[in-house]
Design a protein around this motif. Structure first.
Motif, PDB file in Angstrom:
ATOM      1  N   ARG A 404       0.834  -1.206   0.000  1.00 27.91           N
ATOM      2  CA  ARG A 404       0.000   0.000   0.000  1.00 27.91           C
ATOM      3  C   ARG A 404       0.873   1.263   0.000  1.00 27.91           C
ATOM      4  N   LYS A 405       1.943   1.235   0.795  1.00 28.14           N
ATOM      5  CA  LYS A 405       2.844   2.389   0.821  1.00 28.14           C
ATOM      6  C   LYS A 405       3.461   2.612  -0.556  1.00 28.14           C
ATOM      7  N   PHE A 406       3.879   1.535  -1.183  1.00 24.96           N
ATOM      8  CA  PHE A 406       4.469   1.634  -2.518  1.00 24.96           C
ATOM      9  C   PHE A 406       3.471   2.233  -3.508  1.00 24.96           C
ATOM     10  N   PHE A 407       2.261   1.719  -3.488  1.00 31.07           N
ATOM     11  CA  PHE A 407       1.250   2.188  -4.433  1.00 31.07           C
ATOM     12  C   PHE A 407       0.987   3.682  -4.252  1.00 31.07           C
ATOM     13  N   LEU A 408       0.857   4.128  -3.012  1.00 30.54           N
ATOM     14  CA  LEU A 408       0.583   5.547  -2.763  1.00 30.54           C
ATOM     15  C   LEU A 408       1.769   6.416  -3.169  1.00 30.54           C
ATOM     16  N   ASP A 409       2.992   5.949  -2.923  1.00 36.44           N
ATOM     17  CA  ASP A 409       4.166   6.709  -3.351  1.00 36.44           C
ATOM     18  C   ASP A 409       4.193   6.865  -4.867  1.00 36.44           C
ATOM     19  N   ILE A 410       3.948   5.767  -5.581  1.00 32.07           N
ATOM     20  CA  ILE A 410       3.988   5.808  -7.043  1.00 32.07           C
ATOM     21  C   ILE A 410       2.880   6.706  -7.581  1.00 32.07           C
ATOM     22  N   SER A 411       1.631   6.539  -7.081  1.00 37.93           N
ATOM     23  CA  SER A 411       0.501   7.292  -7.628  1.00 37.93           C
ATOM     24  C   SER A 411       0.603   8.782  -7.308  1.00 37.93           C
ATOM     25  N   CYS A 412       1.236   9.137  -6.208  1.00 38.90           N
ATOM     26  CA  CYS A 412       1.337  10.551  -5.830  1.00 38.90           C
ATOM     27  C   CYS A 412       2.552  11.250  -6.444  1.00 38.90           C
ATOM     28  N   PHE A 413       3.661  10.526  -6.629  1.00 43.76           N
ATOM     29  CA  PHE A 413       4.913  11.203  -6.950  1.00 43.76           C
ATOM     30  C   PHE A 413       5.574  10.834  -8.276  1.00 43.76           C
ATOM     31  N   ILE A 415       4.393   9.089 -11.367  1.00 47.37           N
ATOM     32  CA  ILE A 415       3.789   8.784 -12.657  1.00 47.37           C
ATOM     33  C   ILE A 415       4.398   9.680 -13.743  1.00 47.37           C
ATOM     34  N   GLY A 416       4.831   9.060 -14.836  1.00 45.80           N
ATOM     35  CA  GLY A 416       5.448   9.796 -15.935  1.00 45.80           C
ATOM     36  C   GLY A 416       6.923  10.063 -15.748  1.00 45.80           C
ATOM     37  N   LYS A 417       7.466   9.673 -14.615  1.00 44.32           N
ATOM     38  CA  LYS A 417       8.879   9.927 -14.328  1.00 44.32           C
ATOM     39  C   LYS A 417       9.742   8.759 -14.798  1.00 44.32           C
ATOM     40  N   ASP A 418      11.008   9.044 -15.000  1.00 44.26           N
ATOM     41  CA  ASP A 418      11.957   8.004 -15.362  1.00 44.26           C
ATOM     42  C   ASP A 418      12.059   7.005 -14.206  1.00 44.26           C
ATOM     43  N   ILE A 419      12.169   5.741 -14.548  1.00 47.48           N
ATOM     44  CA  ILE A 419      12.155   4.707 -13.518  1.00 47.48           C
ATOM     45  C   ILE A 419      13.317   4.846 -12.530  1.00 47.48           C
ATOM     46  N   LYS A 420      14.387   5.517 -12.959  1.00 45.57           N
ATOM     47  CA  LYS A 420      15.536   5.645 -12.058  1.00 45.57           C
ATOM     48  C   LYS A 420      15.180   6.432 -10.797  1.00 45.57           C
ATOM     49  N   TYR A 421      14.152   7.324 -10.886  1.00 41.84           N
ATOM     50  CA  TYR A 421      13.749   8.094  -9.719  1.00 41.84           C
ATOM     51  C   TYR A 421      13.127   7.211  -8.645  1.00 41.84           C
ATOM     52  N   ARG A 430       7.977  -5.342  -2.248  1.00 38.00           N
ATOM     53  CA  ARG A 430       7.478  -6.333  -3.197  1.00 38.00           C
ATOM     54  C   ARG A 430       6.145  -5.774  -3.681  1.00 38.00           C
ATOM     55  N   TYR A 431       6.051  -5.428  -4.940  1.00 37.67           N
ATOM     56  CA  TYR A 431       4.885  -4.693  -5.402  1.00 37.67           C
ATOM     57  C   TYR A 431       4.067  -5.487  -6.405  1.00 37.67           C
ATOM     58  N   ASP A 432       2.817  -5.138  -6.507  1.00 31.95           N
ATOM     59  CA  ASP A 432       1.883  -5.747  -7.454  1.00 31.95           C
ATOM     60  C   ASP A 432       2.103  -5.108  -8.825  1.00 31.95           C
ATOM     61  N   LYS A 433       2.633  -5.880  -9.772  1.00 32.70           N
ATOM     62  CA  LYS A 433       3.017  -5.309 -11.064  1.00 32.70           C
ATOM     63  C   LYS A 433       1.828  -4.919 -11.929  1.00 32.70           C
ATOM     64  N   SER A 434       0.621  -5.305 -11.519  1.00 30.83           N
ATOM     65  CA  SER A 434      -0.544  -4.883 -12.298  1.00 30.83           C
ATOM     66  C   SER A 434      -0.935  -3.451 -11.969  1.00 30.83           C
ATOM     67  N   LEU A 435      -0.319  -2.867 -10.944  1.00 31.49           N
ATOM     68  CA  LEU A 435      -0.656  -1.504 -10.553  1.00 31.49           C
ATOM     69  C   LEU A 435       0.021  -0.471 -11.437  1.00 31.49           C
ATOM     70  N   MET A 436       1.107  -0.843 -12.083  1.00 27.97           N
ATOM     71  CA  MET A 436       1.861   0.111 -12.886  1.00 27.97           C
ATOM     72  C   MET A 436       2.565  -0.631 -14.010  1.00 27.97           C
ATOM     73  N   THR A 437       3.004   0.114 -14.997  1.00 34.15           N
ATOM     74  CA  THR A 437       3.798  -0.446 -16.083  1.00 34.15           C
ATOM     75  C   THR A 437       4.985   0.481 -16.330  1.00 34.15           C
ATOM     76  N   VAL A 438       5.990  -0.046 -16.986  1.00 37.49           N
ATOM     77  CA  VAL A 438       7.155   0.752 -17.368  1.00 37.49           C
ATOM     78  C   VAL A 438       7.306   0.659 -18.874  1.00 37.49           C
ATOM     79  N   ILE A 439       7.163   1.783 -19.562  1.00 44.15           N
ATOM     80  CA  ILE A 439       7.291   1.846 -21.014  1.00 44.15           C
ATOM     81  C   ILE A 439       8.317   2.926 -21.353  1.00 44.15           C
ATOM     82  N   ASP A 440       9.326   2.532 -22.119  1.00 41.69           N
ATOM     83  CA  ASP A 440      10.419   3.459 -22.484  1.00 41.69           C
ATOM     84  C   ASP A 440      11.029   4.093 -21.242  1.00 41.69           C
ATOM     85  N   GLN A 441      11.202   3.253 -20.211  1.00 46.00           N
ATOM     86  CA  GLN A 441      11.821   3.665 -18.944  1.00 46.00           C
ATOM     87  C   GLN A 441      10.977   4.684 -18.170  1.00 46.00           C
ATOM     88  N   LYS A 442       9.709   4.873 -18.577  1.00 52.93           N
ATOM     89  CA  LYS A 442       8.813   5.778 -17.868  1.00 52.93           C
ATOM     90  C   LYS A 442       7.788   4.983 -17.057  1.00 52.93           C
TER      91      LYS A 442
END
Length: 509
Positions: A404-413, A415-421, A430-442
């Motif tokens: 849940r902490k991971f999901f809230l961090d990703i959804s708030c901060f 989205i659209g950022k380079d995965i390195k951030y 350990r996160y649920d990969k259906s919550l997000m995707t990575v396309i072109d390192q974004k």
């Protein structure tokens, strides 16, 4: 459970779920309706509301299970219907299935004006006023929306003590709907190509071993629909076939599968009910040529078992989304001229998510196109948004505390950022990969999922951002800083600013 009866045989599938209020005015009608349904071989599940405990709050689990398994839900709205919390919980459970292609709802307004039900006036207003004194605002709000949504479905108005012919007409219509559900169009919008891809992965006629294919994707993306389409197309190739929702019945039925060439679909599996499947394969209970299809939201659950292939369901394309919306809203494959703006707003809101498109289209079909307006669209969106967000929030509540902490961090901060951030966060959780995707390192996430995550943060204190544990919006951050209201509850602040050259400057705290 004491006080519970069912007209459904446990060995037969439920065709109809009958929801009604057990009072003196409606009981005679529902008794006659039930008898007519059963006499036409429509296996009907019903609970005896006359025996509902006065202080009972929770609907029996057997009722919830029957609603999930039935093809048609008949709701008999009578003047005292809303007084029963069981009836209201039934409505909420029925609403959760209202978008499913193999389920339909038939409201019957027994000696009550349909507008009273839709607007919750007169006796319904009194009943809800009483519930608001006993239950949480959230519970009552969900019951009100469920009633409004179901009451807008096409149905029947019957006066007090209707003619038998009226009941016969209702049963005839229910049987017609049953036939339509049995022969539902398997080439539903966007499903034809996806089904072919899954069937190819199953390697029918090529591999005589036992083969397992997983289907994964976010809530509302169409995993169950896709699995059902595939099941309908290939089940005739097997000695036996079973489509099991939620995987709950697998433990009871697995021993009966020994030695058979079977097709087994386990829908909406989670880690706790995947173990019996693993045991089945390890013990070689299934015959050669058997196929197993498992749907799950989290690809991590599927990878916990030796899958031969995993198919990830993608959102609908723009053309597919438009066609699906038009089918649901207009009962045609193209839009009505003059409503392009409203249609574009719906498609932008849904962003290819079938659940949102079907829910919005079905709701719009219940009103006249001439009533579509900007103000009406906002009102419709509130109702649809509640249903969609409720389904999405189930996904959130099933996560671990760290998830849940991971999901809230990703959804708030992020989205659209380079995965390195977010590499540090990805390593921590350990996160649920259906919550997000990575396309072109974004890092990408469906807009409704992101909105749901941010709304969860806002609900910590709707009008006081200084009480939120995450801040990301400039106006909220500025308000908190200017008033020096930062509290220990604020755990993270991330703000993106653009300089005069359009470059992004990131500030973190």
């Amino acid at each position: 459970m004491e006080g519970f009866n069912s007209g459904s045989s446990p060995s037969k599938p439920n065709h109809v779920y009958l929801s009604f209020r057990g009072d003196d005015r409606s009981c005679d009608f529902t008794d006659r309706l039930l008898a007519a349904l059963e006499s036409d071989d429509l296996n009907t599940f019903w609970d005896d509301k006359k025996l509902e405990p006065i202080h009972s709050i929770f609907l029996p689990r057997s009722c919830l299970k029957a609603i999930q398994q039935s093809n048609i839900s008949i709701v008999v709205f009578s003047k005292n219907f809303a007084a029963s919390t069981w009836c209201l919980q039934e409505l909420s459970a029925i609403l959760e299935r209202i978008h499913e292609p193999r389920h339909t709802v038939v409201p019957i307004f027994y000696d009550v004006d349909p507008s009273d039900v839709q607007n919750q006036s007169n006796s319904f207003e009194k009943a809800f006023a009483e519930h608001e004194r006993r239950f949480t605002r959230s519970d009552v709000h969900s019951w009100r929306l469920a009633m409004k949504r179901v009451a807008h479905c096409p149905g029947w108005y019957t006066p007090h003590n209707p003619w038998q012919q009226t009941i016969d007409d209702i049963v005839r219509e229910v049987k017609k709907k049953m036939r339509e559900l049995v022969h539902v169009d398997v080439d539903m919008v966007g499903m034809q190509s996806r089904a072919k891809e899954v069937i190819k992965l199953l390697e029918l006629g090529v591999n005589d071993g036992v083969r397992v294919v997983g289907i994964c994707g976010m809530v509302g993306i169409g995993k169950t629909t896709l699995a059902r389409v595939v099941y309908d197309r290939i089940s005739f190739n097997f000695d036996a076939s079973h489509f099991i929702y939620k995987g709950n019945e697998f433990c009871m039925s697995s021993r009966q599968l020994q030695g058979e060439n079977i097709l087994l679909v386990l829908d909406d599996i989670s880690s706790y009910n995947l173990e019996p499947v693993i045991q089945t394969i390890d013990d070689n209970w299934l015959g050669k040529g058997s196929r197993i299809i498992i749907t799950a939201r989290d690809v991590g659950v599927l990878k916990g078992f030796k899958m031969h292939d995993i198919y990830r369901v993608k959102p609908l394309t723009k053309d597919e989304a438009l066609q699906l919306l038009c089918r649901k809203a207009f009962r045609r494959n193209f839009p009505i001229r003059g409503y392009e703006e409203q249609i574009n707003s719906v498609l932008e809101y849904a962003n290819g998510l079938p659940l949102a498109i079907v829910e919005f289209g079905s709701f719009l079909h219940s009103i006249r196109a001439s009533e579509w307006s900007i103000s009406a669209f906002i009102e419709f969106k509130k109702v649809v948004n509640f249903v969609v967000m409720k389904a999405l929030k189930k996904c959130f509540l099933e996560l671990s505390p760290n998830g849940r902490k991971f999901f809230l961090d990703i959804s708030c901060f992020f989205i659209g950022k380079d995965i390195k951030y977010a590499e540090g966060i990805l390593r921590c959780y350990r996160y649920d990969k259906s919550l997000m995707t990575v396309i072109d390192q974004k890092i990408l996430m469906h807009g409704l999922m992101q909105e749901m995550g941010r709304e969860i943060v806002r609900q910590q204190s709707p009008s006081r951002p200084e009480e939120w544990n995450r801040l990301w919006d400039f106006n909220d951050i500025d308000r908190v800083m200017q008033n020096d209201k930062v509290t220990p509850k604020v755990k993270a602040i991330v703000l993106d600013l653009e300089d005069s050259q359009g470059r992004t400057l990131k500030a973190e705290a």
